[in-house]
Design a protein around this motif. Structure first.
Motif, PDB file in Angstrom:
ATOM      1  N   GLY A 177      14.282 -12.382   7.439  1.00  0.00           N
ATOM      2  CA  GLY A 177      14.255 -10.953   7.172  1.00  0.00           C
ATOM      3  C   GLY A 177      14.357 -10.124   8.439  1.00  0.00           C
ATOM      4  N   THR A 220       1.604   0.653   0.700  1.00  0.00           N
ATOM      5  CA  THR A 220       2.855   1.058   1.331  1.00  0.00           C
ATOM      6  C   THR A 220       3.262   2.446   0.856  1.00  0.00           C
ATOM      7  N   THR A 222       8.334   0.156   4.501  1.00  0.00           N
ATOM      8  CA  THR A 222       8.835  -1.036   3.823  1.00  0.00           C
ATOM      9  C   THR A 222       7.688  -2.011   3.594  1.00  0.00           C
ATOM     10  N   ALA A 223       7.594  -2.548   2.397  1.00  0.00           N
ATOM     11  CA  ALA A 223       6.543  -3.513   2.095  1.00  0.00           C
ATOM     12  C   ALA A 223       6.820  -4.823   2.820  1.00  0.00           C
ATOM     13  N   ALA A 249       6.104  -7.775   1.979  1.00  0.00           N
ATOM     14  CA  ALA A 249       6.621  -8.804   1.065  1.00  0.00           C
ATOM     15  C   ALA A 249       8.136  -8.722   0.928  1.00  0.00           C
ATOM     16  N   GLU A 250       8.703  -7.532   1.113  1.00  0.00           N
ATOM     17  CA  GLU A 250      10.145  -7.355   0.982  1.00  0.00           C
ATOM     18  C   GLU A 250      10.895  -7.727   2.255  1.00  0.00           C
ATOM     19  N   LEU A 251      10.139  -8.026   3.324  1.00  0.00           N
ATOM     20  CA  LEU A 251      10.779  -8.327   4.600  1.00  0.00           C
ATOM     21  C   LEU A 251      11.413  -9.714   4.614  1.00  0.00           C
ATOM     22  N   ARG A 252      10.902 -10.590   3.744  1.00  0.00           N
ATOM     23  CA  ARG A 252      11.408 -11.961   3.724  1.00  0.00           C
ATOM     24  C   ARG A 252      12.886 -11.984   3.349  1.00  0.00           C
TER      25      ARG A 252
END
Length: 601
Positions: free
Chosen positions: A80, A173, A178-179, A181-184
Motif C-alpha cells: 500500500g 478516521t 485515510t483509514a 485498514a485501507e492502506l494495505r
C-alpha cells in the motif's frame, strides 16, 4: 530465567597514546549480524510463526499479533505504501505513541526502504507545543503522516502545514483522512523494492532532544540497528537463548524504546507487550496492572519507574510474583538508580525466587543506535555504565584527573544528520570518531574490566566567578539521589556567579505544600517546604568537597516545566537553557539573600 553464569565476563583491551589518549575495545569479536530488519521478521515467521510478536491492550485482554501474521501484514502495508508512490525520499511521520499499528507500519516502511520518523505525541496533543511539530514538518517534509486516532489528533492533523500530505489514522478516521485498514495493497513491486534495501539504507530518522539547539534528525541505518543487536547479544547471551518478553512503555520516538527495546524483541524472536502506562501519577496504575498480567523476562525503565513499581509491589503480592518470576535482567537508564530502590528490588527478588536477576545499565546516544558501553558483569550498586561493546572503539581524551571526554567509532554509529552537512561534519573528529560531548571516568584506573562511570556532559560544565569548574551534570545526578523524594528534578545554576544554586522541580515529598505556597511570581514560599528541604541541603553542603560541589541556595518552582514552552524535551528531559532563559527573573531572585523564597544551606 537465565542461569546466573550466563552473563559474559568483561574483557577489555587498552591502547595508550603518547598524548594521554586511551583507546578501549572489547576483547571479544563482534558476532555476524543480519543486513536489515526484515531478515529478523522473516526468520521468526518461519521458525516461530505462532509466537506473539506485538500485543496491546484490548479491553480486559490483549490484541496479539504473531510473527506469521506480522509478516503478512507488513508486506500488505508495504504494498500500500508503494501504491501511494512512497519511497526513500518521502519519509513517513508518526505523531502518535506506541501501538501495534505503529509497529507494523514501521516495519513495512523499513521493508521497502521508506524512512520512518516517530516524534513525541506531546508535540501534537499540546497546542502550545505545535511549534516543535512545525519544526519537524519543515525539516523532514513527510509525504505521509500517521496517527492512531483521528479524533484525538484532529487538531494537529488540521494544521495548515499538513495540507497536501497523506493523513492516515487507525480509528475515528475523519474527513480528509485515510483509514489505516485501507492502506494495505497488493504485492506488486514489494519484492523488487525490498531487494534494494541494504545495510546502508536509512530505516528511520530519529529527532534529537533539542536541549541545546533545534532538534536534529539522526539518520539511522539498518546496519546501525542490526549491528547493535548483535553487540547486545554478545554481552548478554541469554537474550538469544531465552527470547525476551517485555512489558514496556518506553516511547518509540526515543532510541531506547524504539530501537534498543523494540529491536531486541524482534532480533531474538521475543514478545513485546505494549504498556500504555507511564511512571507518572494517574498513569502508573496501568503499568502495574499490565505487569501483574504479563510477567516479563527483562524490565526496562527509568529510575522513577522502578521506584513506583517497588512501592506497588510492597502491597501487591500478585504483581511481585509476576514481575520477578521469569526475570533475567533489570535495566535502568536516564539516571542512576537510587541505592534504596536497588536494595529493595534485590530483596524482593530473593524473596520470590531465591536469587537476583542481573541489575545493570549502559551508555549510548541517539547517534549510536544507542548502546556503546554496557555493564554485563554483576555489581552491587548503580552508577556504573560498563565496558565497550564488541566492534566499538572508545577514544578517551584526558580532561581532568580520571576524567575523559568520550568519542566512539563502530558499525552502530550514524552516518550523519538529515540535510545538515555542517553539523554532520562537526560531529566527527579527524579520525572519524563521533564526538559525544560526554565525559567518563574509570571505576578503577588500574583495572579496565571494572568499567567506566558516567561523569557528566562537558557542554553542561560551567565556571563560577571564582574560576572553579562545576561539573553540573554529575552534580545534578548526585543531588537527585540525595534529595529524593523531595525533588523530582533540578536545574543547577551558578554560571557567572560565585555560588551554586538550584531551581527545584518539587517531587512527591513537597507536592502537598506547593499550591499553598505559590507566591504568584513563580516561586514557593512555604515554611513546610523550607523545613523539609533546608536540613538536607545543609547536610550536603557540610560534606561537600569544595565549592565546586557545595550548594548554598535553592528556590522551589511553583510552575512545573512546560513542554509547550520548550522547557521539556521530547525525551522528557529538562531543557536547562530554556528554563534559565524563560525564568530569568526567578534566577535573579535565587541570588537575592533577602528574598523570602530562597532556601539557604
Amino acid at each position: 530465567m537465565a542461569e546466573l553464569a550466563n552473563y559474559r565476563p568483561h574483557y577489555v583491551t587498552r591502547e595508550d597514546r603518547a598524548d594521554g589518549t586511551i583507546l578501549l575495545r572489547s576483547g571479544y569479536e563482534l558476532s555476524e549480524f543480519v543486513e536489515k530488519t526484515s531478515d529478523w521478521l522473516h526468520r521468526w515467521a518461519e521458525l516461530r510463526p505462532d509466537t506473539v510478536f506485538l500485543a496491546e491492550r484490548d479491553g480486559a485482554g490483549w490484541r496479539e499479533v504473531t510473527y506469521a501474521a506480522a509478516l503478512a501484514e507488513v508486506r500488505a502495508i508495504a504494498g500500500g505504501l508503494l501504491a501511494q508512490r512512497l519511497g526513500p525520499d518521502t519519509p513517513i511521520l508518526v505523531i502518535s505513541g506506541n501501538g501495534v499499528d505503529h509497529g507494523l507500519l514501521t516495519l513495512a516502511a523499513q521493508y521497502v526502504g521508506i524512512p520512518i520518523v516517530p516524534v513525541a505525541e506531546q508535540y501534537s496533543l499540546i497546542p502550545g507545543a505545535h511549534a516543535q511539530l512545525r519544526h519537524v514538518l519543515g525539516l523532514i517534509d513527510p509525504r505521509m503522516v500517521f496517527a492512531v486516532d483521528g479524533a484525538r489528533f484532529a487538531e494537529a492533523l488540521a494544521m495548515p502545514e499538513m495540507e497536501g500530505r497523506l493523513l492516515v489514522t487507525s480509528r475515528n478516521t475523519g474527513a480528509g483522512q485515510t483509514a489505516f485498514a485501507e492502506l494495505r495493497g497488493d504485492m506488486a513491486g514489494v519484492d523488487e523494492a525490498a531487494a534494494k534495501v541494504g545495510p546502508d539504507t536509512v530505516a528511520k530518522i530519529l529527532m534529537t532532544s533539542g536541549s541545546t539547539s533545534s532538534p536534529k534528525g539522526v539518520l539511522t541505518t539498518h546496519r546501525m540497528m542490526c549491528a547493535n543487536q548483535a553487540q547486545l547479544a554478545d554481552a548478554l547471551p541469554f537474550v538469544r537463548e531465552n527470547p525476551p518478553r517485555l512489558v514496556d512503555w518506553l516511547p518509540w520516538n526515543h532510541v531506547f524504546g524504539g530501537s534498543h527495546n523494540f529491536n531486541m524483541v524482534l532480533a531474538n524472536g521475543g514478545s513485546l507487550y505494549i504498556d500504555e502506562g507511564k511512571p507518572a501519577k494517574g498513569l502508573v496504575d496501568t503499568s502495574i496492572e499490565n505487569n501483574a498480567m504479563i510477567g516479563g523476562t527483562i524490565s526496562f525503565n527509568v529510575p522513577v519507574g522502578f521506584a513506583m513499581l517497588r512501592d506497588a509491589m510492597r502491597e501487591n503480592e500478585t504483581l511481585r510474583q509476576s514481575y520477578f518470576r521469569d526475570l533475567d535482567m533489570i535495566f535502568y537508564a536516564g539516571a542512576s538508580l537510587p541505592q534504596d530502590v536497588w536494595a529493595d528490588l534485590e530483596s524482593m527478588a530473593r524473596e520470590v525466587r531465591g536469587d537476583v536477576p542481573l541489575m545493570t545499565s549502559s551508555w549510548g546516544l541517539t547517534e549510536t543506535a544507542p548502546a556503546c558501553i554496557i555493564q554485563h558483569e554483576r555489581i552491587d550498586r548503580s552508577g556504573i555504565v560498563g565496558v565497550p561493546m564488541t566492534g566499538t572503539t572508545i577514544k578517551m581524551i584526558p580532561d581532568d584527573d580520571n576524567r575523559y571526554e568520550i568519542r566512539v567509532k563502530g558499525p552502530n554509529i550514524m552516518p550523519g544528520y538529515f540535510n545538515d552537512p555542517d553539523k554532520t561534519r562537526d560531529a566527527f573528529d579527524e579520525e572519524g570518531f563521533f564526538v559525544t560531548g560526554d565525559a567518563m571516568g574509570f571505576v578503577d584506573p588500574d583495572d579496565m574490566n571494572k568499567g567506566l562511570r558516567f561523569d557528566g556532559r562537558i557542554s553542561e560544565d560551567f565556571k563560577l566567578t571564582t574560576g572553579t569548574w562545576v561539573r553540573a551534570a554529575q552534580l545534578r545526578l548526585d543531588l537527585l539521589v540525595a534529595l529524593a523524594p523531595l525533588v523530582a528534578d533540578l536545574v543547577i545554576t551558578g554560571e557567572g556567579r560565585d555560588q551554586i544554586g538550584l531551581l527545584v522541580v518539587p517531587g512527591p515529598g513537597l507536592a502537598a505544600h506547593v499550591a499553598a505556597g505559590d507566591d504568584g511570581a513563580g516561586a514557593v514560599v512555604s515554611d513546610a517546604v523550607r523545613e523539609a528541604l533546608a536540613p538536607r541541603l545543609t547536610a550536603l553542603a557540610s560534606k561537600a568537597a569544595g565549592s565546586s560541589m557545595r550548594v548554598t541556595r535553592a528556590i522551589v518552582m511553583a510552575e512545573p516545566p512546560s513542554i509547550a514552552d520548550g522547557e521539556i524535551t521530547a525525551k522528557g528531559n529538562l531543557n536547562f537553557r530554556k528554563i534559565l532563559t524563560r525564568r530569568r527573573a526567578l534566577l535573579d531572585r535565587l541570588y537575592d539573600d533577602a528574598d523570602p523564597a530562597v532556601i539557604r544551606s
